[in-house]
Scaffold this active site. Sequence first.
Site, PDB file in Angstrom:
ATOM      1  N   GLY A  39       0.788  -1.235   0.000  1.00 44.86           N
ATOM      2  CA  GLY A  39       0.000   0.000   0.000  1.00 44.86           C
ATOM      3  C   GLY A  39       0.816   1.279   0.000  1.00 44.86           C
ATOM      4  N   GLY A 196      -0.413  19.817   8.105  1.00 46.93           N
ATOM      5  CA  GLY A 196      -0.669  18.558   8.818  1.00 46.93           C
ATOM      6  C   GLY A 196       0.607  17.724   8.785  1.00 46.93           C
ATOM      7  N   VAL A 284      -3.068  18.998   1.500  1.00 47.78           N
ATOM      8  CA  VAL A 284      -4.315  19.443   2.127  1.00 47.78           C
ATOM      9  C   VAL A 284      -5.199  18.249   2.487  1.00 47.78           C
ATOM     10  CG1 VAL A 284      -4.324  21.763   1.139  1.00 47.78           C
ATOM     11  CG2 VAL A 284      -5.258  19.858  -0.199  1.00 47.78           C
ATOM     12  N   HIS A 458      17.272   6.276  34.430  1.00 53.88           N
ATOM     13  CA  HIS A 458      18.072   7.497  34.283  1.00 53.88           C
ATOM     14  C   HIS A 458      19.424   7.143  33.699  1.00 53.88           C
ATOM     15  CE1 HIS A 458      19.695  11.464  35.191  1.00 53.88           C
ATOM     16  NE2 HIS A 458      20.780  10.841  35.614  1.00 53.88           N
TER      17      HIS A 458
HETATM   18  C1  LIG Z   1       3.577  10.951   2.702  1.00 53.13           C
HETATM   19  C2  LIG Z   1       2.827  10.135   3.718  1.00 53.13           C
HETATM   20  C3  LIG Z   1       3.395   9.875   4.948  1.00 53.13           C
HETATM   21  C4  LIG Z   1       2.699   9.121   5.884  1.00 53.13           C
HETATM   22  N1  LIG Z   1       3.281   8.872   7.096  1.00 53.13           N
HETATM   23  C5  LIG Z   1       2.616   8.156   8.012  1.00 53.13           C
HETATM   24  C6  LIG Z   1       3.200   7.862   9.265  1.00 53.13           C
HETATM   25  O1  LIG Z   1       4.330   8.241   9.541  1.00 53.13           O
HETATM   26  N2  LIG Z   1       2.483   7.128  10.149  1.00 53.13           N
HETATM   27  C7  LIG Z   1       1.221   6.689   9.876  1.00 53.13           C
HETATM   28  O2  LIG Z   1       0.607   6.032  10.717  1.00 53.13           O
HETATM   29  N3  LIG Z   1       0.634   6.960   8.686  1.00 53.13           N
HETATM   30  C8  LIG Z   1       1.298   7.669   7.764  1.00 53.13           C
HETATM   31  N4  LIG Z   1       0.719   7.914   6.553  1.00 53.13           N
HETATM   32  C9  LIG Z   1      -0.653   7.415   6.317  1.00 53.13           C
HETATM   33  C10 LIG Z   1      -0.618   5.942   5.938  1.00 53.13           C
HETATM   34  O3  LIG Z   1       0.180   5.760   4.795  1.00 53.13           O
HETATM   35  C11 LIG Z   1      -2.027   5.444   5.691  1.00 53.13           C
HETATM   36  O4  LIG Z   1      -2.823   5.728   6.808  1.00 53.13           O
HETATM   37  C12 LIG Z   1      -2.046   3.960   5.430  1.00 53.13           C
HETATM   38  O5  LIG Z   1      -1.291   3.625   4.295  1.00 53.13           O
HETATM   39  C13 LIG Z   1      -3.485   3.474   5.252  1.00 53.13           C
HETATM   40  O6  LIG Z   1      -3.476   2.113   5.026  1.00 53.13           O
HETATM   41  P1  LIG Z   1      -4.643   1.420   4.198  1.00 53.13           P
HETATM   42  O7  LIG Z   1      -4.380  -0.051   4.278  1.00 53.13           O
HETATM   43  O8  LIG Z   1      -5.949   1.913   4.644  1.00 53.13           O
HETATM   44  O9  LIG Z   1      -4.485   1.930   2.696  1.00 53.13           O
HETATM   45  P2  LIG Z   1      -3.267   2.081   1.691  1.00 53.13           P
HETATM   46  O10 LIG Z   1      -1.960   1.958   2.345  1.00 53.13           O
HETATM   47  O11 LIG Z   1      -3.549   3.320   0.932  1.00 53.13           O
HETATM   48  O12 LIG Z   1      -3.432   0.835   0.747  1.00 53.13           O
HETATM   49  C14 LIG Z   1      -4.551   0.689  -0.075  1.00 53.13           C
HETATM   50  C15 LIG Z   1      -4.178  -0.242  -1.200  1.00 53.13           C
HETATM   51  O13 LIG Z   1      -5.373  -0.572  -1.930  1.00 53.13           O
HETATM   52  C16 LIG Z   1      -5.065  -0.657  -3.308  1.00 53.13           C
HETATM   53  N5  LIG Z   1      -6.321  -0.484  -4.028  1.00 53.13           N
HETATM   54  C17 LIG Z   1      -7.121   0.604  -4.065  1.00 53.13           C
HETATM   55  N6  LIG Z   1      -8.220   0.363  -4.809  1.00 53.13           N
HETATM   56  C18 LIG Z   1      -8.119  -0.912  -5.258  1.00 53.13           C
HETATM   57  C19 LIG Z   1      -8.936  -1.745  -6.065  1.00 53.13           C
HETATM   58  N7  LIG Z   1     -10.097  -1.310  -6.568  1.00 53.13           N
HETATM   59  N8  LIG Z   1      -8.522  -3.005  -6.327  1.00 53.13           N
HETATM   60  C20 LIG Z   1      -7.345  -3.463  -5.832  1.00 53.13           C
HETATM   61  N9  LIG Z   1      -6.534  -2.718  -5.054  1.00 53.13           N
HETATM   62  C21 LIG Z   1      -6.915  -1.459  -4.768  1.00 53.13           C
HETATM   63  C22 LIG Z   1      -4.068   0.482  -3.508  1.00 53.13           C
HETATM   64  O14 LIG Z   1      -3.292   0.261  -4.668  1.00 53.13           O
HETATM   65  C23 LIG Z   1      -3.248   0.389  -2.221  1.00 53.13           C
HETATM   66  O15 LIG Z   1      -2.105  -0.429  -2.380  1.00 53.13           O
HETATM   67  C24 LIG Z   1       1.402   8.639   5.585  1.00 53.13           C
HETATM   68  C25 LIG Z   1       0.832   8.893   4.335  1.00 53.13           C
HETATM   69  C26 LIG Z   1       1.539   9.626   3.419  1.00 53.13           C
HETATM   70  C27 LIG Z   1       0.916   9.874   2.084  1.00 53.13           C
END
Ligand SMILES: Cc1cc2nc3c(=O)[nH]c(=O)nc-3n(C[C@H](O)[C@H](O)[C@H](O)COP(=O)(O)OP(=O)(O)OC[C@H]3O[C@@H](n4cnc5c(N)ncnc54)[C@H](O)[C@@H]3O)c2cc1C
Length: 479
Positions: A39, A196, A284, A458
């Site tokens: 992801g 953020g 944003v 400590h």
């Molecule tokens: C720059 C950045 C820095 C971040 N830093 C942090 C951090 O330090 N700590 C933290 O806790 N969070 C952080 N986050 C947030 C974190 O990345 C997300 O909260 C997390 O990845 C969410 O996980 P998820 O499993 O919900 O989705 P995602 O990680 O977004 O994974 C979703 C997956 O679903 C797949 N997908 C989507 N639609 C379909 C479909 N129709 N069919 C098949 N596959 C599909 C996508 O390709 C993707 O691989 C950060 C985010 C960004 C952008």
Amino acid sequence: MADYDIIVIGSGPGGYIAAIRAAQLGFKTAIVEREHLAGICSNWGCIPTKALLRSAEILHYGQHAKDYGLTLEGSFKADLEAIVKRSRGIATRMNNGVQFLMKKNKVDVIWGEAKLTKSGTIAVAPTKKPAMQPQTPPPKNAKGEGTYTADHIIVATGARPRALPGLEPDGKLIWTYFESMVPAKMPKSLLVMGSGAIGIEFASFYRTMGVEVTVVEVLPQVVPVEDAEIGAFARKAFEKQGMKILTGAKVTKVEKGADSVTAHIEDEKGGKQTITADRMISAVGVVGNIENLGLETLGVKTDRGCIVIDDLCRTNVKGVYAIGDVAGPPMLAHKAEHEAVICVEAIKGLHPHPMDKLMIPGCTYCHPQIASVGLTEAKAKAAGHEIKVGRFNFVANGKAVALGEDSGMAKTIFDAKTGKLLGAHLVGPEVTELIQGFVVAMNLETTEEELMHTIFPHPTLSEVMKESVLDAYGKVLNA
Ligand SMILES: Cc1cc2nc3c(=O)[nH]c(=O)nc-3n(C[C@H](O)[C@H](O)[C@H](O)COP(=O)(O)OP(=O)(O)OC[C@H]3O[C@@H](n4cnc5c(N)ncnc54)[C@H](O)[C@@H]3O)c2cc1C
């Protein structure tokens, strides 16, 4: 009989953890991914940004070597291409790690874009347009397009960058987090719209790399979800590093030049100014990936770009669940992972504790780092608590002084009547590691007495945590 007990759509921290837990509980499980195993978090989020920030941190130490009695001879400078290459290599390693875990847990990987077509059925089609090239190649043994059935379908499709009308990222002059992570050359100046976690981490990275950074935030403070005092402390530190920060201000229009952008900025008092920068980062927020999933076909309820779930991650449609970013804020990897376990264990009938969003810590890996859990002072008061507040500065912490990192503070908030810990807020060195002490304490419904009775080693940075508790009760020792 269905092909699978559970199909998970999306392999981010929500999806792949759900798949592993499902397999552990004996469910025949498949995971569908269209773009990159692991992801956003591992490929374009949490991990590659921390890799970039680590390079920036080491650059910072190198630049301050003299402060530690060290002389660096010869040239010590940033090699952007190598920094980005290291970050991308780490993303690939995480990606391979999830591929290994799927194999180890006998989870079938289906490669392509999934859509719910009717109850218990998905259609998987070849991926149309990945968000960012290059798309990771599918694992060798992955299944492909077709129709698959399951008793339970967990939607974990994550989120993508939000775009404001008229200020849409174009990938060249206005970047999202994708382009911000792989710059081909360093801009001389950068405007970051939004302060953020994502915006301020990039602001911190680029500033340490020597870029002139301006941050524009529409709300009255930077890192707006954090306690106001922590936000104010962080702002001062950022400004000391040379960042320009505008709060209560918004970008209203952007004019694009050949190799620069001019942003029109308006503050809350109606004051106007323009700022020209080489590049702009739009940070944003993010919006859930709810489109083209067939949610409407099945009647799955959504609200403001996210799937509506109950506290066990069930949607309004039987057999359909949602976890992680697509299921709403806070959009954090550890929230996604925790929901994954709750969701699958509830399907199994194990009666997991429902999600308590107040217990979700938040960490921002800027310099200085920021970390918090529970209520801010303002929210504690708004919730009707009579409170006691303790504070302690890192400047009086021996370990912080020895490290040469003595800027920061801890703030703890207690219910005055019961002594219950309501919130903890930290800014300073390694606080993203320290916060977990308070998270465990809050989960155990700790009171001030228990925290004061706890022995902290400590010299450690963690002593600021105890001192801040002591301060709330007029017993502070080192101040
Ligand atoms: C720059 C950045 C820095 C971040 N830093 C942090 C951090 O330090 N700590 C933290 O806790 N969070 C952080 N986050 C947030 C974190 O990345 C997300 O909260 C997390 O990845 C969410 O996980 P998820 O499993 O919900 O989705 P995602 O990680 O977004 O994974 C979703 C997956 O679903 C797949 N997908 C989507 N639609 C379909 C479909 N129709 N069919 C098949 N596959 C599909 C996508 O390709 C993707 O691989 C950060 C985010 C960004 C952008």
